[in-house]
Write an enzyme that holds these catalytic residues in place. Structure first.
Site, short mmCIF file in Angstrom:
data_model
loop_
_atom_site.label_atom_id
_atom_site.label_comp_id
_atom_site.label_asym_id
_atom_site.label_seq_id
_atom_site.Cartn_x
_atom_site.Cartn_y
_atom_site.Cartn_z
N ARG A 7 6.70 -2.45 2.13
CA ARG A 7 6.42 -2.27 3.56
C ARG A 7 5.80 -3.52 4.14
O ARG A 7 4.92 -4.13 3.53
CB ARG A 7 5.46 -1.09 3.76
CG ARG A 7 6.03 0.21 3.25
CD ARG A 7 5.11 1.38 3.50
NE ARG A 7 5.69 2.58 2.92
CZ ARG A 7 5.11 3.78 2.93
NH1 ARG A 7 3.93 3.93 3.53
NH2 ARG A 7 5.70 4.81 2.38
N ARG A 11 -3.80 -1.17 0.58
CA ARG A 11 -2.67 -1.40 1.46
C ARG A 11 -1.92 -2.64 1.01
O ARG A 11 -2.38 -3.77 1.21
CB ARG A 11 -3.18 -1.57 2.90
CG ARG A 11 -2.11 -1.47 3.98
CD ARG A 11 -2.73 -1.48 5.37
NE ARG A 11 -3.60 -0.33 5.58
CZ ARG A 11 -3.17 0.88 5.97
NH1 ARG A 11 -1.90 1.06 6.24
NH2 ARG A 11 -4.00 1.87 6.12
N GLU A 18 -6.35 8.72 2.27
CA GLU A 18 -5.04 9.32 2.06
C GLU A 18 -4.42 8.83 0.74
O GLU A 18 -4.38 7.64 0.45
CB GLU A 18 -4.12 8.93 3.22
CG GLU A 18 -2.71 9.43 3.04
CD GLU A 18 -1.76 8.93 4.13
OE1 GLU A 18 -2.26 8.50 5.19
OE2 GLU A 18 -0.54 8.96 3.90
N SER A 67 1.11 12.36 1.34
CA SER A 67 1.47 12.91 2.63
C SER A 67 2.67 13.80 2.37
O SER A 67 3.69 13.34 1.88
CB SER A 67 1.83 11.75 3.56
OG SER A 67 1.91 12.20 4.88
N ARG A 117 -3.20 3.82 -5.37
CA ARG A 117 -4.40 4.44 -4.84
C ARG A 117 -5.03 5.39 -5.85
O ARG A 117 -6.26 5.59 -5.86
CB ARG A 117 -4.09 5.18 -3.53
CG ARG A 117 -3.81 4.20 -2.40
CD ARG A 117 -3.63 4.87 -1.05
NE ARG A 117 -3.33 3.86 -0.03
CZ ARG A 117 -3.20 4.13 1.26
NH1 ARG A 117 -3.34 5.37 1.70
NH2 ARG A 117 -2.94 3.17 2.12
#
Length: 430
Positions: free
Chosen positions: A267, A282, A354, A357, A395
């Site tokens: 990403r 991230r 987070e 999801s 994560r």
RNA sequence: GGAGAGGUGGCCGAGCGGUCGAAGGCAGCUGCCUGCUAAGCAGUUGUAGGGGUAACACUCUACCGGGGGUUCGAAUCCCCCCCUCUCCGCCA
């Protein structure tokens, strides 16, 4: 993509539901484009009907070897049909244009939220659903994973930067092993205990696949496009795995179809400058185990609950405290009708972050990608698609380091992972 | 990269300018028949989009890998592209 028939009949309602996402969407253009298309269609189809029947006549006349009368007649028809054909051709072009316009418009319209989704503007309005586990108490200020990983020599941020720039990571030794252990553990859990079929898809996909799941055309700037090649790096396994059944009609008995896939994800993180600049939170490239389901419309919300709990199970087995949040209308992704976020406790940051999801897209993606099923004895219908992280691996590694850190800087390896770590119980310096 | 072959309905497989949404077979569904899982007989079975209906019915249009072209008319003729398979070469 939303259902055209639904929009035709419930335009005002659709507008209202979409508005709850924040930022009103004007659907009047839809009505205009839809009516224009249908008008052109009617005219073209009437002419085609004429062309078909007259052509048949001409054929018959030509075959009946009889007199010149028919031959003459046929000649007149021929001349007329030349005009008709020309008109059909130009109408067909207009129709193609109108359809493209309509389609292009609809591809930018997000999904309508499910009735059970809390109304709200942003992440602050998300609603806690449940809490699991007790954050550990530390006799000292707990460190962040960057410090822990650096000191243990298992995360090398500097050299990652040298190799690839910011937002990349280089894991070493027990760090690399831990990442690999987590991937194996997650896949084993979901396949053996939760009934998912493991798949290992390509990491590059054609643009149409990204249109299917909703990343394109609206979010091109988040994706890595491969220059000189018609593919993109996948931003999530959702893209290749959901599109496995693109343009297929599944048997109802086969549903739900459940896949678990490990892939790296790529990403650009455009627009997140300054956010989570340190560490593994991230990254431009990260690993994820993704869960994807294809369900009947009737069962999809039950499947969403199951999928979410399947993802939670990973955290439970690792003994990592977490909470589940129901995302509000304003915080949900473009394609989703309902989303739960799972947030893991990070002692170093002192907050929940987070880590998964889980969403039900209803038929939004299925319509874009042409994924259908055949209800027993009925006409094909669009399936409902769902997916969720099970979990984001980087994560999870962060959460393990921060939650199980010891005062001496070492990190205890969760029991369940030890078989995957060659029996290692503790990550120590050196 | 070189040389060939081919892409038609759920599958196999005909068709090679009009009567083809497409023969035939298999599979599926529905009846009938036969006392026994089998066989036989008859019928039926694609998808999408318009119109139409309370909903059916009904009706029109499109679809034979994709896109153009020729023609009154194309699965059938012409052009371009994509994909698959076989052989050779190269390669993780």
């Amino acid at each position: 993509m939303l259902d055209i028939k639904y929009l035709r009949e419930n335009l005002a309602e659709a507008e209202k539901r979409l508005a709850s996402r924040g930022g009103a969407i004007d659907l009047s253009r839809f009505k205009l484009l839809d009516e224009k298309r249908r008008e052109l269609l009617k005219e073209a189809e009437a002419l085609k009907e004429k062309r078909n029947s007259v052509s048949l006549e001409i054929g018959k006349l030509k075959k009946s070897v009889s007199g010149s009368m028919e031959g003459k007649e046929a000649g007149e028809m021929l001349a007329e049909m030349q005009g008709v054909s020309a008109r059909i051709k130009s109408l067909d072009e207009l129709i193609a244009g109108a359809e493209k316009e309509l389609n292009d418009f609809l591809l930018f319209i997000p999904n309508t939220p499910h009735a059970s989704v809390p109304t709200g503007n942003d992440a602050n309005d998300n609603v806690p659903v449940r809490l699991w586990g007790e954050p550990a108490k530390f006799s000292y200020p707990p460190l962040e994973h960057t410090e822990l990983g650096g000191a243990l020599g298992i995360i090398d941020t500097e050299r990652a930067g040298k190799l690839s720039g910011a937002r990349f990571s280089l894991l070493k030794g027990a760090g690399a092993r831990l990442e690999r252990a987590l991937i194996s553990f997650m896949l084993d859990l979901h396949t053996a205990k939760h009934g998912y079929t493991e798949v290992l898809p390509p990491f590059m996909v054609k643009a149409e696949m990204l249109v299917g799941t909703g990343q394109l055309p609206k979010f091109e700037e988040d994706l890595f496009k491969i220059e000189g090649w018609p593919s993109y790096l996948i931003p999530t396994a959702e893209v290749p795995v959901t599109n496995i059944h693109r343009d297929e009609i599944l048997e109802e008995d086969a549903l739900p179809v459940c896949y678990a896939a490990y892939t790296p994800c790529f990403r650009k993180e455009a627009g997140s400058y300054g956010k989570d600049v340190k560490g593994l939170i991230r990254q431009h490239q990260f690993n994820k185990v993704e869960l994807v389901k294809f369900s009947t419309p009737e069962k999809s919300y039950d499947e969403l609950e199951k999928l979410t709990s399947d993802a939670e199970e990973v955290l439970k087995q690792l003994n990592l405290p977490y909470r589940v949040m129901a995302l509000c209308t304003g915080d949900m992704g473009f394609s989703s009708a309902k989303t739960y976020d799972i947030e893991v406790w990070l002692p170093g940051q002192g907050k929940y972050r987070e880590i998964s999801s889980c969403s039900n897209f209803e038929d939004f993606q299925a319509r874009r990608a042409g994924i259908r099923y055949r209800p027993k004895g009925g006409k094909p219908k669009f399936v409902h698609t769902l997916n969720g992280s099970g979990l984001a691996v980087g994560r999870t590694l962060v959460a393990i380091l921060e939650n199980f850190q010891q005062e001496d800087g070492s990190v205890i390896v969760p029991d369940i992972l030890r078989p995957y770590m060659g029996g290692m119980e503790r990550i120590k310096r050196g």
